[in-house]
Design a protein around this motif. Structure first.
Motif, PDB file in Angstrom:
ATOM      1  N   ASN A 359       1.069  -1.236  -0.039  1.00 23.50           N
ATOM      2  CA  ASN A 359       0.060   0.099  -0.093  1.00 23.50           C
ATOM      3  C   ASN A 359       0.863   1.128  -0.034  1.00 23.50           C
ATOM      4  O   ASN A 359       1.932   1.278   0.066  1.00 23.50           O
ATOM      5  CB  ASN A 359      -1.127  -0.005   1.122  1.00 23.50           C
ATOM      6  N   ALA A 360       0.213   2.349   0.206  1.00 23.11           N
ATOM      7  CA  ALA A 360       0.757   3.790   0.097  1.00 23.11           C
ATOM      8  C   ALA A 360       1.841   3.815   1.399  1.00 23.11           C
ATOM      9  O   ALA A 360       3.006   4.508   1.131  1.00 23.11           O
ATOM     10  CB  ALA A 360      -0.139   4.788  -0.201  1.00 23.11           C
ATOM     11  N   ASN A 361       1.513   3.407   2.445  1.00 20.89           N
ATOM     12  CA  ASN A 361       2.429   3.415   3.471  1.00 20.89           C
ATOM     13  C   ASN A 361       3.694   2.534   3.438  1.00 20.89           C
ATOM     14  O   ASN A 361       4.616   3.352   3.913  1.00 20.89           O
ATOM     15  CB  ASN A 361       1.619   2.868   4.671  1.00 20.89           C
ATOM     16  N   GLU A 362       3.697   1.310   2.804  1.00 18.48           N
ATOM     17  CA  GLU A 362       4.895   0.827   2.713  1.00 18.48           C
ATOM     18  C   GLU A 362       5.938   1.540   1.637  1.00 18.48           C
ATOM     19  O   GLU A 362       6.949   1.385   1.965  1.00 18.48           O
ATOM     20  CB  GLU A 362       4.503  -0.525   1.861  1.00 18.48           C
ATOM     21  N   ILE A 363       5.150   2.293   0.668  1.00 23.16           N
ATOM     22  CA  ILE A 363       6.279   3.059  -0.211  1.00 23.16           C
ATOM     23  C   ILE A 363       6.881   4.161   0.755  1.00 23.16           C
ATOM     24  O   ILE A 363       7.990   4.462   0.396  1.00 23.16           O
ATOM     25  CB  ILE A 363       5.170   3.659  -1.456  1.00 23.16           C
ATOM     26  N   LEU A 364       6.034   4.797   1.245  1.00 19.42           N
ATOM     27  CA  LEU A 364       6.426   5.905   2.128  1.00 19.42           C
ATOM     28  C   LEU A 364       7.727   5.342   3.270  1.00 19.42           C
ATOM     29  O   LEU A 364       8.797   5.949   3.395  1.00 19.42           O
ATOM     30  CB  LEU A 364       5.478   6.661   3.077  1.00 19.42           C
ATOM     31  N   ARG A 365       7.410   4.000   3.710  1.00 12.69           N
ATOM     32  CA  ARG A 365       8.258   3.682   4.658  1.00 12.69           C
ATOM     33  C   ARG A 365       9.618   3.127   3.999  1.00 12.69           C
ATOM     34  O   ARG A 365      10.332   3.372   4.761  1.00 12.69           O
ATOM     35  CB  ARG A 365       7.639   2.229   5.389  1.00 12.69           C
ATOM     36  N   LEU A 366       9.569   2.837   2.836  1.00 13.73           N
ATOM     37  CA  LEU A 366      10.486   2.456   1.987  1.00 13.73           C
ATOM     38  C   LEU A 366      11.431   3.650   1.634  1.00 13.73           C
ATOM     39  O   LEU A 366      12.748   3.592   1.160  1.00 13.73           O
ATOM     40  CB  LEU A 366      10.523   1.585   1.045  1.00 13.73           C
ATOM     41  N   ASP A 367      10.778   4.708   1.665  1.00 12.85           N
ATOM     42  CA  ASP A 367      11.284   5.974   0.803  1.00 12.85           C
ATOM     43  C   ASP A 367      11.698   5.731  -0.503  1.00 12.85           C
ATOM     44  O   ASP A 367      12.962   6.002  -0.974  1.00 12.85           O
ATOM     45  CB  ASP A 367      12.488   6.606   1.984  1.00 12.85           C
ATOM     46  N   LEU A 368      10.826   5.102  -1.108  1.00  9.75           N
ATOM     47  CA  LEU A 368      11.173   4.404  -2.477  1.00  9.75           C
ATOM     48  C   LEU A 368      11.104   5.806  -3.606  1.00  9.75           C
ATOM     49  O   LEU A 368      10.537   6.482  -3.756  1.00  9.75           O
ATOM     50  CB  LEU A 368      10.066   3.639  -2.860  1.00  9.75           C
ATOM     51  N   HIS A 369      12.269   5.669  -4.512  1.00 10.51           N
ATOM     52  CA  HIS A 369      12.611   6.486  -5.600  1.00 10.51           C
ATOM     53  C   HIS A 369      12.785   5.731  -6.778  1.00 10.51           C
ATOM     54  O   HIS A 369      13.061   4.490  -6.783  1.00 10.51           O
ATOM     55  CB  HIS A 369      13.860   7.365  -5.385  1.00 10.51           C
ATOM     56  N   GLU A 370      12.582   6.563  -7.867  1.00 12.17           N
ATOM     57  CA  GLU A 370      12.420   6.035  -9.204  1.00 12.17           C
ATOM     58  C   GLU A 370      14.073   5.461  -9.312  1.00 12.17           C
ATOM     59  O   GLU A 370      15.110   6.078  -9.168  1.00 12.17           O
ATOM     60  CB  GLU A 370      12.449   6.934 -10.319  1.00 12.17           C
ATOM     61  N   GLY A 371      14.124   4.303 -10.064  1.00 13.62           N
ATOM     62  CA  GLY A 371      15.366   3.358 -10.374  1.00 13.62           C
ATOM     63  C   GLY A 371      16.061   3.137  -9.119  1.00 13.62           C
ATOM     64  O   GLY A 371      17.542   2.716  -9.122  1.00 13.62           O
ATOM     65  N   ASP A 372      15.820   2.907  -7.990  1.00 13.58           N
ATOM     66  CA  ASP A 372      16.293   2.565  -6.685  1.00 13.58           C
ATOM     67  C   ASP A 372      16.959   1.190  -6.751  1.00 13.58           C
ATOM     68  O   ASP A 372      16.141   0.241  -7.556  1.00 13.58           O
ATOM     69  CB  ASP A 372      15.444   2.630  -5.616  1.00 13.58           C
ATOM     70  N   SER A 373      18.014   0.939  -6.183  1.00 14.41           N
ATOM     71  CA  SER A 373      18.358  -0.497  -5.978  1.00 14.41           C
ATOM     72  C   SER A 373      17.814  -0.770  -4.700  1.00 14.41           C
ATOM     73  O   SER A 373      17.842  -0.181  -3.821  1.00 14.41           O
ATOM     74  CB  SER A 373      20.014  -0.357  -5.641  1.00 14.41           C
ATOM     75  N   VAL A 374      17.160  -2.183  -4.660  1.00 16.50           N
ATOM     76  CA  VAL A 374      16.540  -2.572  -3.513  1.00 16.50           C
ATOM     77  C   VAL A 374      16.833  -3.945  -3.316  1.00 16.50           C
ATOM     78  O   VAL A 374      17.360  -4.545  -4.112  1.00 16.50           O
ATOM     79  CB  VAL A 374      15.082  -2.522  -3.976  1.00 16.50           C
ATOM     80  N   TYR A 375      16.357  -4.283  -1.773  1.00 19.99           N
ATOM     81  CA  TYR A 375      16.913  -5.567  -1.440  1.00 19.99           C
ATOM     82  C   TYR A 375      15.586  -6.309  -1.324  1.00 19.99           C
ATOM     83  O   TYR A 375      14.531  -5.842  -0.830  1.00 19.99           O
ATOM     84  CB  TYR A 375      17.358  -5.672   0.003  1.00 19.99           C
ATOM     85  N   VAL A 376      15.625  -7.470  -1.879  1.00 14.59           N
ATOM     86  CA  VAL A 376      14.363  -8.373  -2.216  1.00 14.59           C
ATOM     87  C   VAL A 376      14.496  -9.690  -1.424  1.00 14.59           C
ATOM     88  O   VAL A 376      15.403 -10.379  -1.374  1.00 14.59           O
ATOM     89  CB  VAL A 376      13.978  -8.679  -3.617  1.00 14.59           C
ATOM     90  N   GLU A 377      13.357 -10.009  -0.735  1.00 17.39           N
ATOM     91  CA  GLU A 377      13.610 -11.117   0.232  1.00 17.39           C
ATOM     92  C   GLU A 377      12.344 -12.141  -0.111  1.00 17.39           C
ATOM     93  O   GLU A 377      11.153 -11.335  -0.186  1.00 17.39           O
ATOM     94  CB  GLU A 377      13.649 -10.728   1.773  1.00 17.39           C
ATOM     95  N   LYS A 378      12.424 -13.385   0.060  1.00 13.99           N
ATOM     96  CA  LYS A 378      11.445 -14.212   0.099  1.00 13.99           C
ATOM     97  C   LYS A 378      11.186 -14.819   1.502  1.00 13.99           C
ATOM     98  O   LYS A 378       9.990 -14.698   1.852  1.00 13.99           O
ATOM     99  CB  LYS A 378      11.604 -15.320  -1.126  1.00 13.99           C
ATOM    100  N   GLY A 379      12.117 -15.479   2.206  1.00 11.58           N
ATOM    101  CA  GLY A 379      11.960 -15.869   3.309  1.00 11.58           C
ATOM    102  C   GLY A 379      10.559 -16.645   3.526  1.00 11.58           C
ATOM    103  O   GLY A 379      10.135 -17.782   3.015  1.00 11.58           O
ATOM    104  N   GLY A 380       9.799 -16.406   4.401  1.00  8.06           N
ATOM    105  CA  GLY A 380       8.575 -16.952   4.630  1.00  8.06           C
ATOM    106  C   GLY A 380       7.366 -16.501   4.015  1.00  8.06           C
ATOM    107  O   GLY A 380       6.179 -16.825   3.945  1.00  8.06           O
ATOM    108  N   GLU A 381       7.693 -15.463   3.167  1.00  5.85           N
ATOM    109  CA  GLU A 381       6.809 -14.552   2.236  1.00  5.85           C
ATOM    110  C   GLU A 381       6.691 -15.660   0.940  1.00  5.85           C
ATOM    111  O   GLU A 381       7.565 -16.193   0.325  1.00  5.85           O
ATOM    112  CB  GLU A 381       7.283 -13.279   2.021  1.00  5.85           C
ATOM    113  N   ILE A 382       5.329 -15.635   0.319  1.00 10.27           N
ATOM    114  CA  ILE A 382       5.388 -16.393  -1.019  1.00 10.27           C
ATOM    115  C   ILE A 382       5.548 -15.380  -1.565  1.00 10.27           C
ATOM    116  O   ILE A 382       6.185 -15.601  -2.970  1.00 10.27           O
ATOM    117  CB  ILE A 382       3.634 -16.949  -0.898  1.00 10.27           C
ATOM    118  N   ILE A 383       4.991 -14.215  -2.008  1.00  8.40           N
ATOM    119  CA  ILE A 383       5.124 -13.121  -3.027  1.00  8.40           C
ATOM    120  C   ILE A 383       6.332 -12.298  -2.461  1.00  8.40           C
ATOM    121  O   ILE A 383       6.674 -11.831  -1.361  1.00  8.40           O
ATOM    122  CB  ILE A 383       4.096 -12.137  -3.132  1.00  8.40           C
ATOM    123  N   PRO A 384       7.542 -12.352  -3.342  1.00 12.39           N
ATOM    124  CA  PRO A 384       8.846 -11.672  -2.911  1.00 12.39           C
ATOM    125  C   PRO A 384       8.405 -10.300  -2.663  1.00 12.39           C
ATOM    126  O   PRO A 384       7.500  -9.342  -2.905  1.00 12.39           O
ATOM    127  CB  PRO A 384       9.491 -11.676  -4.243  1.00 12.39           C
TER     128      PRO A 384
END
Length: 671
Positions: A359-384
């Protein structure tokens, strides 16, 4: 048909149907179509009718679930359910092996098992029948969830005849949910505007805590068993006991292994650290146990954990990649969900191109910008999931990701209700993805169950202009000739579809209400509302206050239902559906009066009661001439109050001087 022949056929059909139920509900991989399944089920029902002496309460023809648990009874474990010590690297496992060798010498074996990411469960069997199921709880005592566990297909309610099992024993295992089932059910929750579960373990745990076992039965759970307990075990090793319980009819994981030493254990771990992603369920490590029971006794326990067993936890896989763009999906209820499009990267055995942003809150929490390098995890999550951003690689001048203000499909301004994380498109009657997915929900198996109208067919008929509203489904018969001109619409398929549409008019009111796709109104809520209001007209006339007076209906559900029922477009659509022959009235059961002791008296029942459900108290009142009101007013004679009653109701009753009585006082009025 002779009894022996009928018995043999019943056994074959029962086993086959149970397997098909398991494939459909648990694995989400059906191997038979609905028509053939129903035909076999009818065949079994007919045989049981002809030979009632062969009927079995565990038969697929019998309704699964339905019992409501008012509260979970706390049960003390006969043998404490201890946790295991955790290790996270190879050296800690080697240290464990050295401790065992120091105490036992070199003459011992290990059993290694997958560590299932689920809910620990203890099952007690008496005379071959499931007597009790208890959660781990605090290890000393847990909750009695027997009614819910009985709905799990792979847990036997009665053991195989002729098996050499003891009269009384306890077997422990893990209740879990397969990934495909989790995805399907979680998507349904998201579309209904409900909070999604983070992973299958949380979904399984939440399901086991439900008080309505009929709802539990609709959520496919599975179980592996791995630990046998009894006063005097005839077995000398853990491995021997695993083979025995398998022969008794219990589901034991095929991936366990008997190892001669720590080298084989480490090879097992290395294999499953990579191979675990090809399983249909989640594991978060492996469990290592000394095989001999005599050696287990000699090694003993610390204050918290056994010295003869330990678990090795896998690390959650995390990779770094680049955010290429953010897309937005519109669900059935109008919820707009952001999804990150990523530069493809290999993670947990699969190539990941997308990750949820919630949701929008998650985008704000991550402080996500265009073209960002991001860390992606699966772990116990089904969807990365994007865990965090690497700010050191952010391009100078990169713009922050701004959440949409308008629907990405129809352009309508998005709305966000106070206290909610999601944005919604309010154009429910004009937004294409909402219309299509709502129709797909309406014709689905859990709602109107219309044969011949699958997701692709609905999509095609919408694109061709035949379907714009739910009521258009019941006008398709007027377009039969036009449908024949379309690809994949032969005379037979059209006839089957139209027959299915006509048959759906027999579906009860609660199925219709659920099928409408009203936000927050799931199957259980629909049943509660129909049982309370009986007719569509009563429901439409109900205020938010009257709606919240219904058992388990909160403010959020009531607001959503009231808004839907008051909308002019919705009211017109409901009238069309009613005119087309759909059921908008509950089947009214005739009440046979036991007495007239409560004649002229009005009641409201609120809260939770120890001995009776609210429906049982309501039935008592009505059978003795009383009347149930939907809201507190000066006309109310009595408020029957249980535990956890809403403070607002209590305050209003006191303000109006309404007598507040207990269920025991109600019973005294009837005695």
């Amino acid at each position: 048909m002779a009894t022996n022949q009928a018995k043999h056929l019943i056994e074959i059909l029962t086993a086959e149907l149970k397997q098909h139920n398991y494939n459909y509900y648990v694995l989400a991989q059906p191997t038979i179509n609905d028509f053939d399944f129903d035909h076999k089920l009818k065949q079994l029902a007919e045989l049981e009718k002809q030979h009632p002496e062969l009927s079995d309460p565990d038969s697929p023809t019998q309704k699964v679930g339905g019992e409501v648990t008012k509260e979970f009874k706390t049960v003390r474990h006969r043998w404490p359910m201890l946790s295991l010590g955790n290790t996270y690297n190879e050296q800690e496992l080697l240290d464990f092996d050295q401790r065992v060798r120091k105490a036992m010498g070199d003459n011992f074996e290990y059993v290694v098992e997958l560590k299932f990411d689920g809910l620990s469960m203890s099952l007690t069997y008496e005379q071959g029948k499931l007597a009790r199921a208890v959660t781990r709880g605090n290890g000393v005592e847990g909750d009695d969830v027997t009614t819910n566990v009985r709905t799990i297909h792979t847990i036997p309610k009665k053991l195989l005849p002729g098996s050499n099992y003891p009269d009384l024993f306890e077997i422990r295992g893990e209740v879990f949910m397969h990934r495909k089932a989790f995805e399907r059910l979680n998507n349904e929750r998201i579309e209904a505007g409900e909070v999604a579960y983070a992973n299958p373990r949380n979904f399984a745990s939440g399901t086991m805590k439900l008080q309505d076992s009929a709802e539990v039965a609709r959520r496919p759970l599975d179980c592996f068993l791995y630990g046998l307990y009894m006063d005097k075990s005839p077995f000398k090793t853990h491995w021997e006991s695993l083979q025995a319980v398998k022969s008794w009819g219990f589901q034991v994981s095929e991936h366990s292994k008997l190892c001669a030493g720590i080298t084989e254990v480490l090879e097992f771990i290395k294999y499953w650290d990579e191979e675990r992603f090809n399983l249909s369920f989640d594991i978060d490590g492996i469990v290592l146990k000394v095989n001999s029971y005599a050696q287990q006794d000699e090694l003993g326990f610390t204050a918290k954990v056994p010295r003869w067993a330990i678990s090795y936890k896998f690390k959650a896989e995390r990779v770094e990649t680049v955010l290429q763009s953010v897309a937005y999906n519109v669900g059935r209820t109008g919820a707009v969900t952001p999804v990150a499009n990523l530069k493809p990267v290999l993670l947990a055995g699969t190539t990941v191109k997308r990750a949820t942003l919630h949701n929008a809150n998650e985008i704000l929490r991550l402080d996500l910008h265009e073209g960002d390098s991001v860390y992606v995890e699966k772990g116990g999550e089904i969807i990365p999931k994007i865990i965090s951003v690497n700010p050191d690689k952010r391009v100078a001048g990169a713009q922050p990701i701004a959440y949409l203000t308008n629907c990405p499909v129809c352009g309508t301004a998005l709305e966000r209700k106070e206290g909610e994380a999601a944005f919604y498109c309010p154009n429910d009657e004009g937004c294409p993805p909402q219309i299509v997915s709502r129709m797909q929900h309406f014709v689905g198996r859990r709602a109107m169950d219309i044969d011949g109208l699958g997701d692709e067919t609905i999509e095609t008929l919408y694109q061709k202009g035949f379907l714009k509203h739910l009521s258009d489904i019941y006008e398709l018969h007027t377009h039969a000739n036009e449908l024949k001109q379309m690809d994949r619409f032969g005379e037979r398929s059209i006839a089957n579809m139209l027959a299915g549409i006509e048959k759906s008019k027999e579906k009860p009111f609660e199925k219709v209400l659920f099928g409408l796709g009203i936000r927050y109104v799931g199957e259980t809520v629909a049943r509660k509302l129909v049982a309370h209001f009986k007719t569509l007209e009563n429901m439409q006339a109900a205020t938010v206050e009257e709606l919240t007076a219904v058992e388990e209906i909160g403010e959020r559900i009531a607001q959503s239902l009231a808004e839907y029922m008051s909308g002019e477009v919705h009211r017109a659509e409901l009238q069309k559906l009613k005119a087309q022959g759909l059921q908008f009235k509950a089947e009214i059961k005739e009440i046979t009066l036991a007495s007239d002791k409560l004649e002229g008296k009005t009641f409201i029942i609120s809260g939770v009661f120890e001995k009776y459900s609210r429906d049982e108290l309501k039935e008592m009142i009505e059978q003795n001439g009383g009347k149930i009101l939907s809201s507190i007013s000066a006309k109310l004679n009595y408020l029957v109050a249980g535990d956890n009653m809403g403070p607002a109701k209590l305050e209003k009753a006191n303000k109006l001087n309404v007598p507040i009585i207990t269920d025991e006082e109600l019973l005294k009025m009837l005695s």
